[in-house]
Motif scaffolding. Structure first.
Motif, PDB file in Angstrom:
ATOM      1  N   GLN A   1      -8.679 -12.301  -9.790  1.00  0.00           N
ATOM      2  CA  GLN A   1      -7.511 -12.113  -8.926  1.00  0.00           C
ATOM      3  C   GLN A   1      -6.628 -10.959  -9.373  1.00  0.00           C
ATOM      4  OE1 GLN A   1      -6.488 -16.417  -9.416  1.00  0.00           O
ATOM      5  NE2 GLN A   1      -6.276 -16.407  -7.184  1.00  0.00           N
ATOM      6  N   GLY A   2      -7.165 -10.098 -10.204  1.00  0.00           N
ATOM      7  CA  GLY A   2      -6.386  -8.989 -10.731  1.00  0.00           C
ATOM      8  C   GLY A   2      -6.514  -7.727  -9.898  1.00  0.00           C
ATOM      9  N   SER A   3      -6.403  -6.590 -10.567  1.00  0.00           N
ATOM     10  CA  SER A   3      -6.454  -5.305  -9.876  1.00  0.00           C
ATOM     11  C   SER A   3      -7.551  -4.397 -10.415  1.00  0.00           C
ATOM     12  CB  SER A   3      -5.100  -4.590 -10.002  1.00  0.00           C
ATOM     13  OG  SER A   3      -4.762  -4.421 -11.370  1.00  0.00           O
ATOM     14  N   ALA A   4      -8.429  -4.955 -11.250  1.00  0.00           N
ATOM     15  CA  ALA A   4      -9.514  -4.160 -11.826  1.00  0.00           C
ATOM     16  C   ALA A   4     -10.672  -5.091 -12.175  1.00  0.00           C
ATOM     17  CB  ALA A   4      -9.039  -3.417 -13.079  1.00  0.00           C
ATOM     18  N   GLN A   5     -11.820  -4.495 -12.434  1.00  0.00           N
ATOM     19  CA  GLN A   5     -12.931  -5.321 -12.896  1.00  0.00           C
ATOM     20  C   GLN A   5     -12.625  -5.835 -14.303  1.00  0.00           C
ATOM     21  OE1 GLN A   5     -16.588  -3.094 -13.175  1.00  0.00           O
ATOM     22  NE2 GLN A   5     -15.546  -1.233 -13.829  1.00  0.00           N
ATOM     23  N   ALA A   6     -13.223  -6.956 -14.632  1.00  0.00           N
ATOM     24  CA  ALA A   6     -12.938  -7.577 -15.928  1.00  0.00           C
ATOM     25  C   ALA A   6     -14.219  -8.202 -16.472  1.00  0.00           C
ATOM     26  CB  ALA A   6     -11.859  -8.649 -15.769  1.00  0.00           C
ATOM     27  N   PRO A   7     -14.385  -8.181 -17.779  1.00  0.00           N
ATOM     28  CA  PRO A   7     -15.571  -8.816 -18.359  1.00  0.00           C
ATOM     29  C   PRO A   7     -15.539 -10.321 -18.120  1.00  0.00           C
ATOM     30  CG  PRO A   7     -14.020  -8.173 -20.077  1.00  0.00           C
ATOM     31  CD  PRO A   7     -13.494  -7.601 -18.807  1.00  0.00           C
ATOM     32  N   PRO A   8     -16.690 -10.930 -17.891  1.00  0.00           N
ATOM     33  CA  PRO A   8     -16.704 -12.376 -17.662  1.00  0.00           C
ATOM     34  C   PRO A   8     -16.297 -13.122 -18.930  1.00  0.00           C
ATOM     35  CG  PRO A   8     -18.936 -11.528 -17.898  1.00  0.00           C
ATOM     36  CD  PRO A   8     -18.038 -10.337 -17.873  1.00  0.00           C
ATOM     37  N   GLY A   9     -15.309 -13.997 -18.798  1.00  0.00           N
ATOM     38  CA  GLY A   9     -14.886 -14.810 -19.941  1.00  0.00           C
ATOM     39  C   GLY A   9     -15.814 -15.989 -20.136  1.00  0.00           C
ATOM     40  N   ASP A  10     -15.396 -16.895 -20.993  1.00  0.00           N
ATOM     41  CA  ASP A  10     -16.218 -18.063 -21.287  1.00  0.00           C
ATOM     42  C   ASP A  10     -16.446 -18.922 -20.044  1.00  0.00           C
ATOM     43  OD1 ASP A  10     -16.370 -17.241 -23.916  1.00  0.00           O
ATOM     44  OD2 ASP A  10     -14.737 -18.560 -24.600  1.00  0.00           O
ATOM     45  N   ASP A  11     -15.390 -19.080 -19.242  1.00  0.00           N
ATOM     46  CA  ASP A  11     -15.532 -19.889 -18.031  1.00  0.00           C
ATOM     47  C   ASP A  11     -16.562 -19.278 -17.082  1.00  0.00           C
ATOM     48  OD1 ASP A  11     -13.676 -21.637 -18.986  1.00  0.00           O
ATOM     49  OD2 ASP A  11     -12.041 -20.975 -17.676  1.00  0.00           O
ATOM     50  N   ALA A  12     -16.442 -17.974 -16.844  1.00  0.00           N
ATOM     51  CA  ALA A  12     -17.374 -17.307 -15.940  1.00  0.00           C
ATOM     52  C   ALA A  12     -18.803 -17.391 -16.467  1.00  0.00           C
ATOM     53  CB  ALA A  12     -16.960 -15.848 -15.739  1.00  0.00           C
TER      54      ALA A  12
END
Length: 284
Positions: free
Chosen positions: A155-166
Motif C-alpha cells: 500500500q506504499g508508493s514504491a516496490q518493496a521486498p517481500p517481508g516474512d508475511d509475504a
C-alpha cells in the motif's frame, strides 16, 4: 353560316389552349420545374478495420505522458486469460514508464466453487499465522483476496521486498496450488492489474477483488468487451474501490487499462472501457 361561326370561335380557342399548353410544356415552364437539381448525394465511408486500434497505438504515449514512471505494477492473471493480451498489457505498462514486478497466475482451484473448503481452510490457517493482521470476520474470498495481495502488493508508493508475511503466504499458496509466483522472489508493487479470462462465479470474483483492493494502493481489473464479471463488479458495488476496464482484446482497451492504472494511483474505482458505465477512458 352564322351558327358555324359561333362554334368555330370556341373550337379555335380550345386548339389554341392546347397548342399553348404543349408549347409551355416543352418550353420555359418545363425548364422551370426541372431546374431544381436533386439533393447532393452524401457518401460516407466506414472507417477501415483496425483504425481504432491503430489510432490508440499512435496516441498512447502522449496520453500516458510517463504517468507510471517509478510506479511498479504487479499483474495477476485469472484462469482462461489470454497470454497475448497479458503480454500486450505488460508492454503498455512499460510504455507508460512503469515496471512490471511480476506476473502471478491464479490457479483454477482458487476460483472454483467446489474447492471452497480448501480455500477457506487454508485462508483461516494463514490468517492465524499472520497474528491478527487480517480481520477475523472476513469471509472466504475477501480473505483469500487479501492474502494474494499480501503476496504480490503493498500500500506504499514504491516496490518493496517481500517481508516474512509475504514470503509465508507465497509459500503456502504455491504449495496448495492456488497461486503461481514468478521465480526470483519478486518485490511487491503498489498497483495490481487483474486480467480476467473464463467467467468466474460472481460472488467469488466480488470477494477476491474486494480483498485485493484492501491490501494494495490501487487495483484495475480488465477483461474482454462486455465481460460478465466486470459488469457484475459494477452492479455489486465493487467498482467503488476497484477500477474496471473492458475491451482488453483491443489496443484501445489496453490503453484505457493503463490509463486506469495511472488514475488509480490517486483515485479509486469506476467502470470504464468499451461498455463502461462511467465512460470509455479513465482520465483525471
Amino acid at each position: 353560316m352564322i351558327r358555324h361561326r359561333r362554334y368555330a370561335v370556341p373550337l379555335t380557342a380550345v386548339l389554341l389552349a392546347l397548342a399553348t399548353g404543349v408549347a409551355l410544356g416543352a418550353g420555359p415552364l418545363r425548364d422551370a420545374t426541372s431546374s431544381a437539381s436533386p439533393a447532393p448525394r452524401v457518401v460516407t465511408q466506414a472507417a477501415a478495420p483496425g483504425y481504432g486500434d491503430a489510432f490508440a497505438a499512435s496516441v498512447a504515449s502522449r496520453l500516458y505522458d510517463r504517468g507510471l514512471s517509478r510506479r511498479p505494477v504487479a499483474i495477476l492473471t485469472l484462469p482462461g486469460s489470454d497470454p497475448a493480451t497479458i503480454s500486450a498489457l505488460a508492454a503498455q505498462v512499460r510504455a507508460a514508464g512503469g515496471e512490471v514486478t511480476g506476473t502471478y497466475a491464479v490457479a483454477g482451484q482458487l476460483v472454483a466453487a467446489q474447492q471452497k473448503n480448501l480455500v477457506d481452510t487454508l485462508g483461516s490457517q494463514l490468517a492465524q499465522q499472520l497474528k491478527g493482521h487480517l480481520d477475523a470476520g472476513l469471509s472466504t474470498y475477501p480473505r483469500i483476496g487479501e492474502l494474494v495481495a499480501i503476496a504480490a502488493a503493498n500500500q506504499g508508493s514504491a516496490q518493496a521486498p517481500p517481508g516474512d508475511d509475504a514470503a509465508a503466504v507465497r509459500q503456502s499458496l504455491v504449495a496448495a496450488k492456488l497461486l503461481a509466483v514468478p521465480p526470483g522472489h519478486p518485490q511487491t508493487a503498489p498497483l495490481l492489474l487483474v486480467v480476467f479470462g473464463s467467467q468466474t462465479d460472481q460472488a467469488i470474483a466480488d470477494g477476491l477483488l474486494t480483498g485485493l483492493a484492501a491490501r494494495s494502493r490501487g487495483v484495475v481489473a480488465v477483461g474482454p468487451t462486455r465481460d460478465a464479471n466486470l459488469t457484475g463488479l459494477h452492479a455489486d458495488g465493487v467498482t467503488r474501490q476497484v477500477t474496471t476496464v473492458d475491451g482488453s482484446q483491443t489496443q484501445a482497451g489496453r490503453v484505457a487499462a493503463v490509463l486506469g492504472l495511472i488514475r488509480a494511483w490517486r483515485t479509486r474505482g469506476g467502470a470504464f472501457g468499451a461498455s463502461g458505465a462511467d465512460g470509455s477512458v479513465p482520465l483525471g
